[in-house]
Enzyme design. Structure first.
Site, PDB file in Angstrom:
ATOM      1  N   CYS A 130       0.839  -1.198   0.000  1.00  0.00           N
ATOM      2  CA  CYS A 130       0.000   0.000   0.000  1.00  0.00           C
ATOM      3  C   CYS A 130       0.873   1.247   0.000  1.00  0.00           C
ATOM      4  CB  CYS A 130      -0.916  -0.005   1.220  1.00  0.00           C
ATOM      5  SG  CYS A 130      -1.958   1.480   1.347  1.00  0.00           S
ATOM      6  N   CYS A 136      -0.127   6.385   6.819  1.00  0.00           N
ATOM      7  CA  CYS A 136      -1.475   6.177   7.343  1.00  0.00           C
ATOM      8  C   CYS A 136      -1.404   5.564   8.737  1.00  0.00           C
ATOM      9  CB  CYS A 136      -2.246   5.260   6.401  1.00  0.00           C
ATOM     10  SG  CYS A 136      -3.833   4.706   7.027  1.00  0.00           S
ATOM     11  N   CYS A 139      -2.385   0.690   9.035  1.00  0.00           N
ATOM     12  CA  CYS A 139      -1.570  -0.524   8.857  1.00  0.00           C
ATOM     13  C   CYS A 139      -0.110  -0.228   9.159  1.00  0.00           C
ATOM     14  CB  CYS A 139      -1.712  -1.060   7.437  1.00  0.00           C
ATOM     15  SG  CYS A 139      -3.396  -1.456   6.977  1.00  0.00           S
ATOM     16  N   GLN A 368     -19.011  -7.983  13.747  1.00  0.00           N
ATOM     17  CA  GLN A 368     -17.583  -8.241  13.686  1.00  0.00           C
ATOM     18  C   GLN A 368     -17.004  -7.726  12.369  1.00  0.00           C
ATOM     19  OE1 GLN A 368     -15.247  -9.310  15.649  1.00  0.00           O
ATOM     20  NE2 GLN A 368     -16.430  -9.961  17.425  1.00  0.00           N
ATOM     21  N   GLU A 420     -26.593  -5.614  27.269  1.00  0.00           N
ATOM     22  CA  GLU A 420     -25.855  -4.638  26.461  1.00  0.00           C
ATOM     23  C   GLU A 420     -26.386  -3.239  26.764  1.00  0.00           C
ATOM     24  OE1 GLU A 420     -23.653  -2.489  24.135  1.00  0.00           O
ATOM     25  OE2 GLU A 420     -23.264  -4.646  24.222  1.00  0.00           O
ATOM     26  N   CYS A 495     -10.618  -7.658  23.285  1.00  0.00           N
ATOM     27  CA  CYS A 495      -9.941  -6.946  22.194  1.00  0.00           C
ATOM     28  C   CYS A 495      -8.785  -6.118  22.730  1.00  0.00           C
ATOM     29  CB  CYS A 495     -10.930  -6.051  21.445  1.00  0.00           C
ATOM     30  SG  CYS A 495     -11.699  -4.778  22.480  1.00  0.00           S
TER      31      CYS A 495
END
Length: 546
Positions: A130, A136, A139, A368, A420, A495
């Site tokens: 890329c 950026c 990534c 997801q 939730e 996460c």
């Protein structure tokens, strides 16, 4: 709900007063881990470093030559000043890389530097495909061999479980608890959701990057926020993380939105003037054909469909586009969630499948982001749940979102109770249950960070608790509840391995300062790479009542 993180992404936890205790060890097995100087015996080298005068430590503005030893959490390179061993963190420095860096700030026990020049490249160097990879914020590790990326992530989880979770790697069972990371087979085009921002301030790095999309002379931009800036955007022509159909939409919008005849203006976060705020692209799959279907969501400051008419005509001509939505966010905030939503073309939702179930996805639904790897993640959750197969178990699904995890298990258990805080997510969960003919799932809206003494009165004692909190992890109130509940099994999906390690510590070892004892034994920690080329790591952990 945000919890303050240090610049290298590890929580300032109680008992661990020295930040150096939380640093990630070097990738090389021969490199020494950094110990807590308050508790660990000092070697002559360590003692000499501790006795070194302050002038040996880098000061702001000073240029130093460094070698990156490993990747710390959030993907920052961990380095040490040669003379003293003083820890320095550098964004975009990769293991083995020797470089010159300028100290930008000092934070007590460590400093941060900005990389100025690479002297020798890092280990496992590859060419990033890329053109935006070097500038950026998304990534950061595209130029690192993928196998090296996942090894670094595995080591980060391992070290956090040891240093933050207080689990000893001297324990003979530790090797069986810590599993090898599950890599992602698809390294690009795996994201089903991307959000781009319109901006009045186009950002270009000082060192120009050949090929960066720059269609005209205006200062307007549509792309991704420059790292560290909320008011500057790097103009993006395409993104290798989203699929080709989404990139075609981005190209079409880029080619025409600046046309003065359209009367479109980007939102200015300072003056709060302007119309276009965000372009959100979501990809699903047609249930019958399996072909991709795309939702285009224009987030604007007001509802003016005539201004969007030309853009809608252009993007709806792309075959994969089945929905064009306009979310209106009239507040001065620049979030992508609108107060009201309008359908400009096609239908209001797209669909996708996960573990054999159908899911309807609206513009603001949680789903997801990597559908392919989510199949792997949810299979691990099911395996860790250890279901008997007789349909007798009760599952408590905490932070259930749109119900994806609970619903994938519902047909094998007696009942699922999901909690939730987001009302829209609960509505989506109920709709998805109905869509799949599931009638043994109950979804309840409530803030799990503010539970009272009566929490738990509305459901029977669960056989299995599944907890999938957001990045800050679980609140102390919820951890106390779980320790009191004493469910036989907890499957913790995380996460953020730093807060995960902290919560595992609480659940297994208790909280001595609050006179609370832990009652669980950690049986398994399984890292999963959901997002290649990024610093993000997912973990599935199994705890059983001891």
């Amino acid at each position: 709900m945000a919890i303050a993180l240090s610049s290298f992404g590890i929580l300032r936890l109680r008992r661990l007063h020295s930040r150096q205790h939380l640093f990630i060890r070097a990738s090389s097995s021969s490199a020494p881990a950094i110990e807590n100087p308050e508790n660990a015996p000092q070697s002559p080298t360590t003692a000499a470093a501790a006795a070194a005068p302050p002038s040996f430590f880098p000061k702001r503005g000073q240029t130093v030559e460094l070698v990156c030893e490993s990747l710390a959490f959030k993907g920052k390179g961990l380095c040490r000043v040669a003379e003293t061993g003083f820890v320095v963190m550098c964004d975009r420095a990769l293991p083995g890389e020797r470089f010159l860096g300028r100290v930008t700030r000092r934070k007590g026990s460590y400093a941060e530097v900005k990389k100025l020049k690479t002297i020798a490249p890092h280990w496992n160097s590859v060419t990033a495909p890329c053109i935006y990879a070097s500038v950026c914020g998304g990534c950061k590790t595209q130029n690192l061999l993928y196998e090296a990326q996942v090894r670094a992530k595995e080591e980060q989880v391992n070290d956090l479980i040891i240093h933050v979770g207080r689990f000893s790697n001297d324990d003979p069972e530790f090797a069986t608890v810590m599993k090898r990371i599950v890599p992602c087979d698809i390294h690009f085009h795996y994201r089903n959701k991307m959000e781009f921002s319109f901006c009045t301030k186009k950002w270009l790095p000082r060192d120009s990057v050949v090929g960066i999309h720059d269609p005209d002379e205006t200062d307007y931009a549509l792309g991704l926020h420059a790292p560290g800036f909320f008011d500057k955007v790097l103009n993006i022509g395409s993104c290798l993380l989203q699929n080709e159909a989404a990139n075609r939409v981005l190209t079409v919008v880029q080619d025409c939105w600046r046309d003065p005849q359209l009367g479109l203006s980007p939102y200015d976060v300072h003056s709060h003037a302007g119309f276009l705020k965000h372009l959100m692209l979501r990809t699903g799959r047609d249930i019958e054909t399996g072909l991709p279907e795309l939702m285009v969501n224009f987030v604007t400051s007001s509802y003016e469909p005539k201004l969007l008419k030309h853009l809608v005509e252009k993007v709806s001509a792309i075959p994969e586009v089945v929905s064009v939505i306009n979310n209106v966010n009239s507040s001065v905030g620049n979030t992508s969630v609108g107060e009201i939503e309008y359908i400009l073309y096609g239908k209001s939702t797209i669909t996708d499948t996960l573990r054999g179930l159908k899911f309807q996805i609206s513009a603001n639904s949680f789903f997801q982001t990597n559908s392919y790897q989510a199949e792997v993640l949810y299979k691990l959750v099911e395996d860790f749940s250890g279901l008997k197969g007789d349909g007798s178990e009760i599952i408590l699904d905490l932070f259930c979102g749109t119900g994806t995890i609970g619903l994938t298990l519902a047909r094998r258990v007696k009942h699922v109770y999901g909690y939730e805080v987001v009302p829209q997510a609960i509505s989506d969960a109920c709709r998805n249950a109905e869509l799949n003919g599931i009638h043994n799932a109950t979804f309840i809206q409530g803030d799990l960070n503010k539970i009272g003494d009566n929490f738990g009165n509305n459901f029977p004692k669960p056989d299995i608790v599944i907890s999938d909190p957001n990045r800050p992890g679980m609140h102390t109130k919820l951890i106390k509840f779980l320790l009191k509940l004493r469910s036989p099994r907890i499957v913790y999906v995380s996460c953020n391995p730093a807060t995960c390690a902290r919560d595992l510590d609480y659940l297994c070892h208790g909280m001595a300062e609050k006179n609370i004892k832990g009652c669980y034994k950690l049986k398994s920690v399984q890292p999963v790479d959901m997002f290649p080329h990024t610093p993000h790591i997912e973990c599935v952990c199994l705890l059983e009542l001891s």
